[in-house]
Design a protein around this motif. Structure first.
Motif, PDB file in Angstrom:
ATOM      1  N   SER A 283     -41.307  56.592  27.652  1.00 37.65           N
ATOM      2  CA  SER A 283     -41.720  56.226  29.022  1.00 37.65           C
ATOM      3  C   SER A 283     -41.569  54.743  29.293  1.00 37.65           C
ATOM      4  O   SER A 283     -42.312  54.194  30.103  1.00 37.65           O
ATOM      5  N   SER A 285     -38.555  51.811  30.048  1.00 36.73           N
ATOM      6  CA  SER A 285     -37.145  51.391  30.060  1.00 36.73           C
ATOM      7  C   SER A 285     -36.972  50.090  29.295  1.00 36.73           C
ATOM      8  O   SER A 285     -35.882  49.816  28.790  1.00 36.73           O
ATOM      9  N   THR A 322     -38.562  55.494  39.609  1.00 35.31           N
ATOM     10  CA  THR A 322     -39.905  55.047  39.993  1.00 35.31           C
ATOM     11  C   THR A 322     -40.036  54.976  41.514  1.00 35.31           C
ATOM     12  O   THR A 322     -41.043  55.403  42.080  1.00 35.31           O
ATOM     13  N   ALA A 362     -41.391  47.470  33.288  1.00 40.69           N
ATOM     14  CA  ALA A 362     -40.671  48.605  32.687  1.00 40.69           C
ATOM     15  C   ALA A 362     -41.471  49.205  31.531  1.00 40.69           C
ATOM     16  O   ALA A 362     -40.978  49.344  30.420  1.00 40.69           O
ATOM     17  N   ALA A 366     -46.442  51.982  34.863  1.00 40.38           N
ATOM     18  CA  ALA A 366     -46.400  50.839  35.783  1.00 40.38           C
ATOM     19  C   ALA A 366     -46.146  51.276  37.221  1.00 40.38           C
ATOM     20  O   ALA A 366     -46.634  50.658  38.164  1.00 40.38           O
ATOM     21  N   GLY A 367     -45.383  52.355  37.379  1.00 42.87           N
ATOM     22  CA  GLY A 367     -45.045  52.819  38.719  1.00 42.87           C
ATOM     23  C   GLY A 367     -46.289  53.152  39.533  1.00 42.87           C
ATOM     24  O   GLY A 367     -46.322  52.991  40.758  1.00 42.87           O
ATOM     25  N   ASP A 400     -43.783  60.292  34.528  1.00 39.29           N
ATOM     26  CA  ASP A 400     -43.353  58.963  34.073  1.00 39.29           C
ATOM     27  C   ASP A 400     -42.185  59.118  33.091  1.00 39.29           C
ATOM     28  O   ASP A 400     -41.184  58.394  33.147  1.00 39.29           O
ATOM     29  N   ARG A 403     -39.142  60.018  35.217  1.00 39.99           N
ATOM     30  CA  ARG A 403     -38.579  58.958  36.075  1.00 39.99           C
ATOM     31  C   ARG A 403     -37.983  57.831  35.241  1.00 39.99           C
ATOM     32  O   ARG A 403     -37.022  57.182  35.663  1.00 39.99           O
ATOM     33  N   ASN A 407     -34.482  55.909  35.618  1.00 36.39           N
ATOM     34  CA  ASN A 407     -34.362  54.438  35.672  1.00 36.39           C
ATOM     35  C   ASN A 407     -33.252  53.961  34.736  1.00 36.39           C
ATOM     36  O   ASN A 407     -32.425  53.125  35.095  1.00 36.39           O
TER      37      ASN A 407
END
Ligand code: ASP
Length: 441
Positions: A283, A285, A322, A362, A366-367, A400, A403, A407
């Motif tokens: 989860s 990037s 995100t 990242a 966090a999103g 997460d 997504r 990303n």
């Protein structure tokens, strides 16, 4: 198992991890066992990846810029990258908004589910921490993000993984200055960074040998610490809308790859798949970045002049998955709580989700922090924020994971696009960890 391609080994590790996690949830003390004896191996793996991220970014960006030979080429790549990132993010948000408005997942949620989710999560430390973190980010001025990009201590910036943009700023500055002192003066430094770059890429190969075991540990831990399955089911429609949007994004990238770079999308997806699987398992990037860089350069054939800039910048500012999630989640929460959103509200979501995805770190979860800012931008009452987040909290971790895959895929697709546009897409040249092993064993 030796002959299996890496992505199959990783996938196998993930499936075993999920199975083992499910088994542990049925055993008394299973969760404790996982946290004491399984989770640490996943944590070590993520630490190893993070450990090499900064040296890799610095070495590869210096090499990338100094190979360019002139500054205008760098300006050209930089401009194309930023414009393409903005376009792909707006496409992602538009897809998310279209789906959530057509499929209306929030309208199917009954009051009882809203109450259960609220009482379970509204006061949860996780939800509260997202709201207070968002408050901290919001209280800074409009140009603060530019101020934050400039380090006052280069070594200090390199000592903190969350300051990646500062490291990129310093490295670009260094690389451009190396071009300006002329080839002869810059040569020793360039050689040093070239060599560092090859060595760190070898470290990626070595770390990846452990990936199948690490993802086993990571996924076992995700399964044992996941939420009540009944609540997950109540949010199934919402989760499916997000996942459908993310799948459409994969189609969008495939189209770019096929039409513009004239490569097979399946080839692209299979080459990048180890990075995608790690993005799913971690989860993050940022943690996946070293692997993304290695796959894009060595397996997709993107020249370092492009990938060394496009990927680290992308990991920090380009988050298509995100932003799509933020758009869907904001409208879902409004639908479920009975708030009417005007067309202007939806346009506001496009703009704030774009900014929010750029501002999202990242790292896992966090999103959701930036989602608070998206909600506030459409006039969502402050006292209802905790209720809003509580509605989607139970499925946040699985979403997460999904997504983050998008990303990372988006960054890789854009780097191929930019590379093609500046004539820097070449032949893949994959390296193995043991290419020189016979000489030194
Ligand atoms: N976990 C995501 C990433 O690292 C960010 C987020 O959407 O929470 O890319």
């Amino acid at each position: 198992m030796k002959k299996w391609p890496l992505h199959w080994k990783i996938l196998f590790g993930m499936l075993l991890g999920i199975g083992f996690g499910i088994t542990l949830t049925q055993i008394e003390g299973g969760a404790q066992f996982s946290s004491n004896f399984i989770k640490p191996f996943g944590v070590i793996f993520i630490k190893l990846l993070k450990l090499i991220a900064i040296p890799l970014i610095v070495a590869s960006l210096v090499k990338g810029i100094s190979d360019l030979k002139n500054i205008s080429k760098f300006r050209n790549i930089g401009l194309r990258t930023i414009i393409t990132y903005v376009i792909t993010t707006v496409v992602a948000i538009t897809i998310g908004l279209t789906l959530v408005n057509i499929l209306k997942p929030g309208e199917g949620i009954d009051q009882q589910t809203v109450d259960t989710l609220t009482s379970t999560y509204a006061n949860d430390a996780g939800v509260q921490s997202k709201i207070s973190e968002a408050g901290r980010q919001r209280s800074s001025g409009p140009l603060q993000f530019i101020v934050d990009m400039v380090p006052d201590n280069a070594i200090g910036a390199m000592g903190d993984n969350s300051l990646m943009l500062q490291v990129i700023f310093f490295t670009i500055f260094l690389g451009i200055s190396m071009l300006l002192v002329g080839e002869k003066q810059a040569k020793p430094l360039k050689k040093l960074f070239d060599s560092l770059n090859s060595v760190v890429l070898k470290m990626v190969d070595l770390i990846m040998l452990t990936a199948p075991f690490a993802v086993f540990a990571l996924l076992t831990n995700v399964v044992v610490s996941s939420d009540n399955p009944d609540l997950l089911l109540a949010l199934l429609k919402y989760a499916l809308v997000v996942v459908l949007g993310l799948l459409i994004m994969v189609g969008f990238y495939s189209l770019i790859i096929a039409l513009y770079t004239k490569k097979s999308p399946l080839w692209f997806l299979s080459k990048i798949s180890p990075a995608q699987l790690l993005a799913f398992s971690t989860s993050s990037s940022a943690a996946t970045l070293p692997v993304t860089m290695e796959r894009v350069e060595e397996h997709l054939g993107v020249d370092k002049e492009v990938s060394s800039f496009v990927l680290p910048v992308g990991a920090t500012i380009n988050m298509d998955g995100t932003s799509l999630y933020q758009a869907v989640a904001a409208v879902f929460i409004a639908q479920a709580l009975g708030f009417d959103l005007t067309f202007t509200d939806q346009l506001t979501i496009v703009v704030t989700a774009l900014m929010a995805s750029i501002g999202s770190a990242a790292v896992p979860g966090a999103g959701m922090v930036m989602l608070v800012i998206v909600l506030e931008s459409i006039g969502f009452p402050a006292d209802k924020l905790a209720v809003g987040l509580a509605l989607i909290f139970a499925v946040d971790r699985p979403l997460d994971m999904c997504r983050t895959v998008i990303n990372v895929t988006g960054d890789a697709a854009v780097s191929m696009f930019v590379a093609k546009s500046v004539g820097k897409l070449g032949a893949p040249h994959a390296q193995n960890w043991n290419d020189h092993y016979d000489e030194v064993k």
